[in-house]
Design a protein around this motif. Structure first.
Motif, PDB file in Angstrom:
ATOM      1  N   LYS A   1     -30.897 -49.577   4.710  1.00  0.00           N
ATOM      2  CA  LYS A   1     -32.021 -50.473   4.437  1.00  0.00           C
ATOM      3  C   LYS A   1     -31.563 -51.803   3.849  1.00  0.00           C
ATOM      4  N   SER A   2     -30.277 -52.059   3.925  1.00  0.00           N
ATOM      5  CA  SER A   2     -29.752 -53.301   3.355  1.00  0.00           C
ATOM      6  C   SER A   2     -30.280 -54.528   4.074  1.00  0.00           C
ATOM      7  N   TRP A   3     -30.722 -54.355   5.332  1.00  0.00           N
ATOM      8  CA  TRP A   3     -31.256 -55.493   6.092  1.00  0.00           C
ATOM      9  C   TRP A   3     -32.481 -56.103   5.429  1.00  0.00           C
TER      10      TRP A   3
ATOM     11  N   TYR B   1     -30.706 -58.808   9.916  1.00  0.00           N
ATOM     12  CA  TYR B   1     -32.155 -58.641   9.756  1.00  0.00           C
ATOM     13  C   TYR B   1     -32.791 -58.268  11.093  1.00  0.00           C
ATOM     14  N   GLU B   2     -32.346 -58.905  12.172  1.00  0.00           N
ATOM     15  CA  GLU B   2     -32.902 -58.625  13.508  1.00  0.00           C
ATOM     16  C   GLU B   2     -32.654 -57.166  13.901  1.00  0.00           C
ATOM     17  N   PHE B   3     -31.397 -56.705  13.711  1.00  0.00           N
ATOM     18  CA  PHE B   3     -31.087 -55.316  14.048  1.00  0.00           C
ATOM     19  C   PHE B   3     -31.849 -54.349  13.143  1.00  0.00           C
ATOM     20  N   GLY B   4     -32.019 -54.734  11.868  1.00  0.00           N
ATOM     21  CA  GLY B   4     -32.733 -53.874  10.937  1.00  0.00           C
ATOM     22  C   GLY B   4     -34.198 -53.717  11.304  1.00  0.00           C
TER      23      GLY B   4
ATOM     24  N   ARG C   1     -43.593 -56.784  14.401  1.00  0.00           N
ATOM     25  CA  ARG C   1     -42.314 -57.495  14.541  1.00  0.00           C
ATOM     26  C   ARG C   1     -42.493 -58.971  14.172  1.00  0.00           C
ATOM     27  N   ASP C   2     -43.563 -59.589  14.680  1.00  0.00           N
ATOM     28  CA  ASP C   2     -43.822 -60.999  14.345  1.00  0.00           C
ATOM     29  C   ASP C   2     -44.051 -61.177  12.853  1.00  0.00           C
ATOM     30  N   HIS C   3     -44.826 -60.266  12.234  1.00  0.00           N
ATOM     31  CA  HIS C   3     -45.102 -60.373  10.792  1.00  0.00           C
ATOM     32  C   HIS C   3     -43.814 -60.277   9.979  1.00  0.00           C
TER      33      HIS C   3
END
Length: 418
Positions: free
Chosen positions: A3-5, A15-18, A55-57
Motif C-alpha cells: 500500500k506504499s503507493w 501511484y498508477e500501478f497502485g 480511477r478518475d477520482h
C-alpha cells in the motif's frame, strides 16, 4: 498487499500501478465493477461508483491516506488493528448520521451501534481523551463536535474540512488526538449518530410512500406524481416533491438507558423521598395513577416510560413575509426529574414535516410511523440494556398527554376549536 503507493506522487508510475492493483483487488473481492466505494479524499468511502469514475477520482482528488485497512473492498475485518476500539462502517442497510443530511452523511453510511452497549461505551471512552497532553478544556470528542458543527453551519466542503483538521493538528502540541482526515472524523462521530428515515410524501398530504406504496410513483388518492416538477414542467425523476424526516424514538430510548446517570434518573419518580401530597411531578397526577391502576403490570416496572407529544408549526425563515410552515413533532419523557424532563437534550424530535403549507387535519398521515413505534413500545421492546442496574429488561412506554395550542389541538384530535 503493498500500500506504499498511497503515499506516492499521483504523477508517478508507482501511484498508477497502485491504483490499478487496488481496483483489481476490489473487483475480485466484491464481484462488481459498478457499485464500489470510492476511497478518494472527497468521497472517503461514502459514495458508490463504477471502476472508471473511481480511477478518475483517485487521480484528480487523491486517495484518503488514512484508509489503511481496506475493509470496504474485501480485506478481512481481522486485519484491522485494535478492532475492538475502532468504529468502522459497514455496508448494511442501517440509517445512521450525526446531525442530519446538512453535514453530508448518507443514510447508509454507518453501522448499528445500539446493539452492543459496551462498544458504545468504548467509543465514548476513546472520545474522552484530552485533545493533547495537559489539555483540560477540550476532549477529542468535544473539540471534534465543535469543529463539525462549524463545518455544517458554514457549508464547508469535505476537502476544506480535511485541510482544516491537518492544520489544527500541526498547530497543536505533539501527541494531540485531532483526526487528520474527514474519514477519521466521521468514523469517530458516527457512533453518536442515531437512526433517521427520509420518507417521500404526497404533496397534497394524502399518503406516505411506505409499506404498500413504497414503489409507487403516483398518489393513489389524488393521482399527483411522487416526483418534483421543474420550472419547465418536466418531472425530475428521483427528486421527491415532498419529504418528511422521521427519527425513530426506540433507538434513542435504548441509548438513554445505556448512560448510567440517565438510566438512574429515569426511575427518579419511583425512588424520590419527598411526597407531601402536592403535585410536584406528573407522577402525582390522577392520569399517572389511573394508568398504574388500569395496567398494574405496566406500573410495577418504574423503567417503563410515560410520554407526552407536542407539535406546532413555525416559520424557519427569517423573512416575516414568508408563509412557509414547518412542523416538528417532539416527545417529552416524564420519568425524569422535573429539572431534567424539559431540558433541551431530553426533548426528542421524532418527526419533521416539511412545508411549504401546514398539513392541517392530514397530520395523521405523517404520524403513521410514529404510531407504529408507539404500538411496539406498548407491546414491549426486549433486550434493552440498563447501565445503572447492569441488566437487560423489556422496555414499554405509553403516550399520556399531548401539548398543543388550540389550532394544533384541533388538527390532532379532530375537535372544533375555531
Amino acid at each position: 498487499m503493498d500500500k506504499s503507493w498511497m503515499h506516492s506522487d499521483r504523477r508517478s508510475k508507482a501511484y498508477e500501478f497502485g491504483v490499478e492493483a487496488f481496483l483489481n483487488f476490489a473487483v475480485e473481492n466484491l464481484l462488481t465493477t459498478t457499485h464500489i466505494r470510492c476511497p478518494c479524499v472527497k468521497c472517503v468511502n461514502l459514495k458508490l461508483f463504477g471502476v472508471g469514475i473511481i480511477r478518475d477520482h483517485l487521480y484528480f482528488n487523491g486517495v484518503d491516506q488514512s484508509y489503511k485497512n481496506w475493509t470496504f473492498h474485501g480485506e478481512p475485518w481481522e486485519a484491522t488493528t485494535n478492532a475492538s476500539r475502532n468504529v468502522e462502517e459497514d455496508d448494511g442497510h442501517s440509517r445512521y448520521s450525526f446531525v442530519s443530511e446538512e453535514i453530508d452523511m448518507d443514510d447508509n453510511d454507518f453501522g448499528d451501534f445500539g446493539s452492543d452497549p459496551y462498544e458504545f461505551a468504548n467509543v465514548i471512552g476513546d472520545g474522552d481523551q484530552p485533545m493533547y497532553p495537559g489539555c483540560r478544556k477540550y476532549t477529542k470528542l468535544s473539540a471534534l463536535v465543535k469543529l463539525y458543527n462549524l463545518k455544517a453551519k458554514h457549508g464547508m466542503s469535505d476537502v476544506c474540512f480535511t485541510e482544516l483538521l491537518i492544520l489544527q493538528g500541526d498547530l497543536l502540541p505533539e501527541g494531540n488526538t485531532i483526526p487528520t482526515s474527514m474519514y477519521e472524523a466521521k468514523k469517530t462521530l458516527c457512533a453518536l449518530g442515531l437512526s433517521y428515515e427520509k420518507m417521500h410524501a404526497c404533496p397534497n398530504d394524502c399518503i406516505l410512500y411506505r409499506k404498500e406504496y413504497e414503489d409507487s410513483t403516483t398518489c393513489p388518492t389524488c393521482g399527483i406524481s411522487r416526483w418534483k416538477e421543474g420550472k419547465d414542467s418536466i418531472l425530475k425523476e428521483g427528486v421527491p416533491a415532498k419529504v418528511v424526516w422521521y427519527f425513530p424514538p426506540i433507538p434513542r430510548f435504548k441509548r438513554m438507558f445505556q448512560s448510567h446517570e440517565t438510566a438512574k434518573s429515569l426511575t427518579w419518580h419511583a425512588t424520590r423521598k419527598s411526597i407531601d401530597g402536592q403535585m410536584s411531578h406528573p407522577a402525582d397526577s390522577p392520569s399517572w395513577k389511573l394508568l398504574d391502576d388500569k395496567w398494574p403490570e405496566f406500573g410495577n416496572e418504574p423503567r417503563n416510560l410515560r410520554l407526552a407529544l407536542s407539535s406546532d408549526g413555525f416559520n424557519p425563515h427569517s423573512s416575516l413575509s414568508s408563509r412557509y410552515s414547518c412542523w416538528p413533532v417532539i416527545l417529552v419523557t416524564y420519568n425524569l426529574p422535573p429539572w431534567l424532563c424539559m431540558k433541551r437534550k431530553f426533548m426528542m424530535l421524532t418527526l419533521l414535516i416539511s412545508g411549504p403549507k401546514q398539513p392541517g387535519n392530514d397530520i395523521d398521515v405523517y404520524l403513521e410511523p410514529f404510531i407504529d413505534d408507539l404500538k411496539s413500545l406498548w407491546d414491549g421492546i426486549r433486550g434493552v440494556y440498563d447501565a445503572h442496574n447492569g441488566e437487560y429488561f423489556t422496555l414499554r412506554a405509553a403516550l399520556m398527554w399531548t401539548i398543543n395550542d388550540f389550532p394544533a389541538y384541533g388538527n390532532l384530535s379532530g375537535c372544533v376549536v375555531k
